[in-house]
Design an enzyme around this catalytic site. Structure first.
Site, PDB file in Angstrom:
ATOM      1  N   CYS A 112       1.193  25.662  35.319  1.00 32.70           N
ATOM      2  CA  CYS A 112       1.175  25.192  33.929  1.00 32.70           C
ATOM      3  C   CYS A 112       0.049  25.865  33.140  1.00 32.70           C
ATOM      4  CB  CYS A 112       1.004  23.668  33.909  1.00 32.70           C
ATOM      5  SG  CYS A 112       1.084  22.997  32.243  1.00 32.70           S
ATOM      6  N   CYS A 133      -5.595  20.794  31.464  1.00 29.26           N
ATOM      7  CA  CYS A 133      -5.948  19.393  31.712  1.00 29.26           C
ATOM      8  C   CYS A 133      -6.853  19.304  32.953  1.00 29.26           C
ATOM      9  CB  CYS A 133      -4.688  18.561  31.912  1.00 29.26           C
ATOM     10  SG  CYS A 133      -3.464  18.852  30.606  1.00 29.26           S
ATOM     11  N   CYS A 142      -5.679  17.897  36.481  1.00 27.28           N
ATOM     12  CA  CYS A 142      -4.331  18.190  36.990  1.00 27.28           C
ATOM     13  C   CYS A 142      -4.281  19.309  38.018  1.00 27.28           C
ATOM     14  CB  CYS A 142      -3.402  18.527  35.825  1.00 27.28           C
ATOM     15  SG  CYS A 142      -1.680  18.690  36.349  1.00 27.28           S
ATOM     16  N   CYS A 175      12.021   9.135  36.783  1.00 21.61           N
ATOM     17  CA  CYS A 175      11.180   9.837  35.819  1.00 21.61           C
ATOM     18  C   CYS A 175      10.972  11.281  36.258  1.00 21.61           C
ATOM     19  CB  CYS A 175       9.849   9.091  35.725  1.00 21.61           C
ATOM     20  SG  CYS A 175       8.729   9.834  34.561  1.00 21.61           S
ATOM     21  N   CYS A 202      13.965   8.897  32.482  1.00 23.03           N
ATOM     22  CA  CYS A 202      12.709   9.186  31.788  1.00 23.03           C
ATOM     23  C   CYS A 202      12.365  10.635  32.064  1.00 23.03           C
ATOM     24  CB  CYS A 202      11.603   8.267  32.316  1.00 23.03           C
ATOM     25  SG  CYS A 202       9.996   8.610  31.557  1.00 23.03           S
ATOM     26  N   CYS A 241       6.997   6.040  26.377  1.00 20.31           N
ATOM     27  CA  CYS A 241       6.120   5.690  27.487  1.00 20.31           C
ATOM     28  C   CYS A 241       4.838   6.471  27.249  1.00 20.31           C
ATOM     29  CB  CYS A 241       6.768   6.101  28.811  1.00 20.31           C
ATOM     30  SG  CYS A 241       5.685   5.909  30.237  1.00 20.31           S
ATOM     31  N   ARG A 273       2.091  -0.217  33.214  1.00 15.62           N
ATOM     32  CA  ARG A 273       2.297   0.319  34.577  1.00 15.62           C
ATOM     33  C   ARG A 273       0.988   0.555  35.298  1.00 15.62           C
ATOM     34  NH1 ARG A 273       5.566   4.570  33.807  1.00 15.62           N
ATOM     35  NH2 ARG A 273       7.213   3.045  33.683  1.00 15.62           N
TER      36      ARG A 273
END
Ligand code: SAM
Ligand code: DTB
Ligand code: SF4
Length: 325
Positions: free
Chosen positions: A57, A61, A64, A101, A132, A192, A264
């Site tokens: 990616c 972040c 991550c 998801c 999701c 979400c 959650r």
């Protein structure tokens, strides 16, 4: 208490701070009372994650494992085949999940991937699961296509407070995140949105993160609260561990500010005791991820969650159960 008065989008920082900082028992009582007012306190919604495109990616972040910029970088995979995803979804359903998801390690999806993503949404829906996706930023066209394919939820987290955000991510802004959330909401896809705690932020950052979510034009339908899983070789690998009671307070504040949302208890359960998870459920958490993998990190396996539920007298929430009026 009346529904109309509980569902506010005009919370002030002073109110949120007062709620979060009150004596722990008072906070737990307030949060649990609201939880009971709107939900069955012994039912927890089960979602299953699937990594449909991992690694490589371009975003930075700091938490991550899938960022190409982090030392830990996983090799980039292609978008997985629809049939493979459907096989996983069938297993998830057999394991009691009601929502599937699908996560993609992208800054945003490419238009050439849209047909495959649509086929995934349609296929998973046909199995009788809620769908999701979490694919990064979306433009209007992509949002409309996913909605038309039948996507129920889109996950896009604000991750932390606006103040702390630049310490964690520099390749996309807090405002970019809010713009994607607005697109998703306006397209009629359920939102979400949540974040991560335990990233070295201050108490006020946890409060402000939830305040931002609770003062959006509508509360997110689902609010994932993740405890940082410190992934090796990421900038946050050595973040100081958060006091678990601060995590419980964060869950409780989410429940009070957004009483009809599913909150959650998200990433990080593998490192949590049964007692801590029990406290989170009491504080208002009523959703979690099941299965022994999240996207790249470990999650408790089916048998340890079955044991946890048995000890707590908790059962899986039925498909599509909503908050009471
Ligand atoms: N690439 C997409 C994006 O960032 O929007 C979707 C996938 S991303 C992994 C979804 C969310 O998972 C992140 O926004 C973050 O809140 C959470 N997350 C990722 N890594 C985590 C970690 N190590 N610990 C806790 N939460 C994490
Ligand atoms: C969310 O808030 N947490 C999930 C989901 N949304 C996509 C992701 C958790 C990821 C945990 C780290 C990993 O598995 O790499
Ligand atoms: Fe990419 Fe999402 Fe990981 Fe950020 S959280 S690096 S956008 S996969």
């Amino acid at each position: 208490m009346h529904a109309q008065t509980d569902l506010r989008t005009d919370w002030t920082r002073a109110e949120a701070e007062q709620i979060y900082c009150q004596p722990f028992n008072d906070l737990m009582f307030q949060a649990h009372s609201l939880h009971r007012r709107y939900f069955d306190p012994n039912a927890v919604q089960l979602s299953k994650l699937s990594n449909i495109k991992s690694g490589g990616c371009p975003e930075d972040c700091g938490y991550c494992s899938q960022s190409a910029r982090n030392g830990s970088a996983l090799p980039a995979s292609k978008l997985v085949e629809v049939e493979k995803v459907l096989a996983e979804a069938r297993k998830a359903k057999a394991g009691g999940a009601t929502r599937f998801c699908m996560g993609g390690a992208w800054r945003s999806p490419k238009d050439r991937d849209m047909a495959t993503l649509e086929a995934m949404v349609q296929g998973v829906k046909m199995l009788g699961l809620e769908t999701c996706m979490t694919l990064g930023m979306l433009d209007d066209f992509q949002t409309r296509r996913l909605k038309a394919a039948g996507l129920d939820y889109y996950n896009h987290n604000i991750d932390t407070s606006e103040r702390y955000y630049p310490q964690v991510i520099t390749t996309r802004t807090f405002a970019d995140r809010l713009a994607t959330l607005a697109r998703v909401r306006d397209a009629g896809i359920k939102v979400c949105a949540g974040g991560i705690v335990g990233m070295g932020e201050m108490q006020m950052d946890r409060i402000d993160m939830l305040l931002t979510l609770a003062t959006l034009p509508a509360h997110p339908d689902s609010v994932p609260v993740n405890m940082l899983i410190p992934m090796p070789d990421t900038p946050l690998a050595d973040a100081p561990p958060l006091d678990p009671l601060e995590f419980v307070r964060t869950i409780a504040l989410a429940r009070v500010l957004m009483p009809k949302s599913h909150v959650r208890l998200s990433a990080g359960r593998s490192a949590m005791s049964a007692e801590l998870q029990a406290m989170c459920f009491f504080a208002g958490a009523n959703s979690m991820f099941v299965g022994d993998k999240l996207l790249t990190a470990d999650n408790p396996d089916e048998s340890s969650d079955a044991d946890l539920f048995r000890r707590l007298g908790i059962r899986a929430m039925e498909f599509g159960a909503e908050a009471a009026e």
